[in-house]
Each structure stands twice: as structure tokens, then as C-alpha cells.
Motif scaffolding. Structure first.
Motif, PDB file in Angstrom:
ATOM      1  N   THR A 298       0.816  -1.221   0.000  1.00 44.39           N
ATOM      2  CA  THR A 298       0.000   0.000   0.000  1.00 44.39           C
ATOM      3  C   THR A 298       0.847   1.267   0.000  1.00 44.39           C
ATOM      4  O   THR A 298       0.311   2.367   0.130  1.00 44.39           O
ATOM      5  N   SER A 302      -3.709   3.804  -5.102  1.00 39.01           N
ATOM      6  CA  SER A 302      -4.766   2.891  -5.536  1.00 39.01           C
ATOM      7  C   SER A 302      -4.839   2.822  -7.060  1.00 39.01           C
ATOM      8  O   SER A 302      -5.002   1.739  -7.636  1.00 39.01           O
ATOM      9  N   ASP A 341      -2.318   3.835  -0.587  1.00 45.01           N
ATOM     10  CA  ASP A 341      -3.608   3.212  -0.871  1.00 45.01           C
ATOM     11  C   ASP A 341      -4.332   2.950   0.449  1.00 45.01           C
ATOM     12  O   ASP A 341      -4.037   1.992   1.160  1.00 45.01           O
TER      13      ASP A 341
END
Length: 370
Positions: A298, A302, A341
Motif C-alpha cells: 500500500t 490505488s 492506498d
């Protein structure tokens, strides 16, 4: 014998110059082969390979689907402690940073595990700062059996340990260990690690050898992109992977691509990698090695993650919190670095399905080996 001896055979500047000297013919030759060597890998990560990215991506997609099917392994990190006895310029847990320090108790770990299980995860990565005295083997021996009751696959990213210590943790349920060299450039490594056991470049470099000798199922390696010139560091990670597979063929391996993220005492990257160049690197690793697992965390946005899922990635984290107590108590001021993200696990899983793939919440388990 360990990778330390193999590493010594290479001169950093010679490798770097060799990468930048690659030609279009070298790239085309690499793309025409079914089995690539390290020289081919140099060509695919070189600047001259960037116009060939579409071809690399198409081939990477086909090779990944052939080996791994249309699946994406899902995992989540559980931060147990942010205590650390090292000074590292790039990490929010560095002992010089004035942040609140916390180590999860047995009760707090249970609460974290309960929240994580409700998200659907059965594959967990345990993370701590490197503090041998307060968060060392005694602590690990206490908490691993407790956590293993909740999850079928258990990985760790902690300080390097001895072979016999890894063997003991394996008996307690440990399946995988991630140990990143940060940078394979010895003098740059020294600049970024000025205090603590992590100063020992060779001991860290030998850790995957000790892990494999202990029979750990999967070993994750890689470099922290931004500490040094990324192409050369990535070559050394590829050479490390090749060495490990040649010497310890029963072990599985994964490569990660962590780019420097904002954190307490933030460091400016020495080498900036664009999104396009990260795609190039992912595809180059897949073409170089059809079997290696490629993991994306992450740290990336995204949008970027959604677009690169099919191109070679086989494992992703989701809903990550980088601080102890982050899931049950939502402690924000203790984090190791800022993630990019921030979507929930369900939303990430839906994006994986949108990309034509199936999220898998459970990794391979030893009982499946017969």
C-alpha cells in the motif's frame, strides 16, 4: 559460502555502467529468449528498454497467468512494536525520532487479530522495529503461537536472527520471512545505518542463507527504492534471487518494490523512480524469473496498483496500518511511514476482481504438501 562472497564478485560502478551501456539490440535479444540471464535482465531495466515497455508488459502478463493463474494473494501487516535500537535515516521507527513507543500486549494482539479476521485475511505479516532485548526471541516465542491460532499463514519482517532461532520459530508456526537489504551498495548502506545491529551489512546480507538453511517456506528480498541508483540495486536483488534459487531450490521466493514514503524525519530519495519505470522493473523481474512471487504494498497509490495488477504482481497488501494498535485502536502517531492506498480490504478485493482476477485470502499451507 553465502551471498556475501557472491556479492563481492561484482563492482557496483561496473554493473551500473554495463546497464547504461545496453543497446536496443540487447533488449530485443532478451525479448526473443525464453530463458533469460542476468545480462538480459540488465538490458530490460536499462533506459534503452523503456520504448519496449508494451512488449514487456504483454509478455509479463502471459507468463504470470501461465504460472499463477488469475489469482491475487491478499495479506495484511500487523505491527507488533515500534521499539527500535537502530538509527536508520529513512524509517519513522528510527530510535532518534521522538515518537511514542509501544509494544502490543497479549490482549492487544488478540484484539488486533479479531479485527483483521473480520476483514477476511488468513495471511498475515508480523512487523516490528529491531530491538533485540525488548522485542526479541523471548517476545516472539510468546506471541507466535497465540497469533498462529488465528491465521493459517504467518510471515515476519523483524531483525535478522540466527539459523537455530528461525528453526525454533518455524516450529511455532512461522512460514515466511521478509528481509530487505535496503541497498546493496555497501558504503551507501553505511551512510543510512549509523547505530545499532543493522550497521552490519554482511550479517543482514547473509540472512536469506540462514533462513533457507532453517527450512523457512518463503523468503522475501528486495531493496528500498530511492536509497541508491534503482537500476543497479535491482540488478543486485536479481543476482541475489538467482543465487538463492541455485543453492536452496526447495524454498519459495518473493520480490518487493518499496519506494521511499513520507515518514518522521523523512529522507529525500537519491534516486527517483517514475511509475512507468516501476512498471518496467516489475515486468523485467517477471521475464527474468517466471516462478518468483512479486509483491506490491500500500506504499503505492490505488490507481497505480489497479493498473499493474495483471502485469506480473502476485501478492498485495490491503487496508494496511503501519503502527502498533492501528486496527483496533487506530493509533496514527506511531506509524512507520504513510501509506498511499488507504482503501478497505473489501474495496481492494473488488478492484482485483474488476481487473479480471480472483483475490485469495489464504496462502499455501504446509499441510497441502502431503
Amino acid at each position: 559460502m553465502s551471498f556475501v562472497e557472491e556479492h563481492a564478485k561484482y563492482d557496483w560502478d561496473d554493473v551500473r555502467l554495463s546497464i547504461y551501456a545496453k543497446t536496443a539490440k540487447d533488449v530485443e535479444r532478451a525479448l526473443s529468449k525464453t530463458r533469460l540471464d542476468l545480462e538480459d535482465f540488465k538490458a530490460l531495466i536499462s533506459p534503452v528498454a523503456e520504448p519496449y515497455l508494451e512488449q514487456m508488459a504483454q509478455r509479463s502478463f502471459v507468463l504470470t497467468r501461465k504460472r499463477f493463474g488469475h489469482t491475487m494473494s491478499m495479506y495484511i501487516p500487523l505491527y507488533l512494536s515500534n521499539l527500535c535500537a537502530n538509527v536508520c535515516t529513512y524509517c519513522g521507527f528510527s530510535m532518534e525520532n521522538r515518537i511514542k513507543r509501544k509494544t502490543l500486549s497479549v490482549g492487544e494482539i488478540d484484539r488486533e487479530c479479531e479485527v483483521i479476521k473480520l476483514m477476511g485475511f488468513d495471511n498475515i505479516l508480523l512487523v516490528t522495529g529491531e530491538h533485540e532485548n525488548k522485542v526479541g526471541m523471548k517476545y516472539f516465542q510468546q506471541v507466535l503461537p497465540q497469533i498462529k491460532k488465528h491465521f493459517s499463514y504467518l510471515a515476519m519482517e523483524v531483525q535478522p536472527l540466527k539459523t537455530e532461532e528461525y528453526s525454533l520459530l518455524k516450529q511455532l508456526g512461522l512460514d515466511a520471512v521478509m528481509v530487505y537489504q535496503e541497498t546493496y551498495h555497501r558504503s551507501t548502506y553505511a551512510q543510512h545505518h549509523s547505530r545499532g545491529n543493522k550497521m552490519d551489512f554482511d550479517y543482514r546480507l547473509e540472512t536469506p542463507d540462514r533462513l533457507a538453511k532453517a527450512g523457512i517456506d518463503k523468503i522475501g528480498i528486495g531493496s528500498l527504492i530511492g536509497l541508491e541508483e534503482w537500476r543497479t540495486d535491482s540488478f543486485f536483488a536479481a543476482a541475489h534471487l538467482q543465487y538463492l534459487e541455485n543453492h536452496y531450490w526447495k524454498t519459495r521466493y518473493s520480490i518487493s518494490f518499496p519506494r521511499l514514503r513520507p515518514c518522521e524525519g523523512a529522507l529525500q530519495p537519491k534516486s527517483v523512480m517514475t511509475d512507468k519505470q516501476l512498471v518496467q522493473l516489475i515486468c523485467a523481474y517477471r521475464l527474468f524469473n517466471n516462478e518468483v512471487e512479486l509483491s506490491l504494498s500500500t506504499r503505492e497509490s490505488s490507481s497505480f496498483r489497479d493498473h499493474v495488477y495483471p502485469l506480473g504482481i502476485t501478492s498485495i497488501s490491503a487496508a494496511s496500518k503501519t503502527q502498533p494498535g492501528g486496527y483496533a485502536d487506530e493509533q496514527q502517531e506511531l506509524e512507520q511511514f504513510a501509506i498511499s492506498d488507504e482503501r478497505s480490504a473489501d474495496v481492494v478485493a473488488a478492484s482485483v476482481k474488476q481487473a479480471g482476477m480472483e483475490p485469495v485470502w489464504k496462502d499455501w499451507h504446509q499441510t497441502y504438501s502431503g
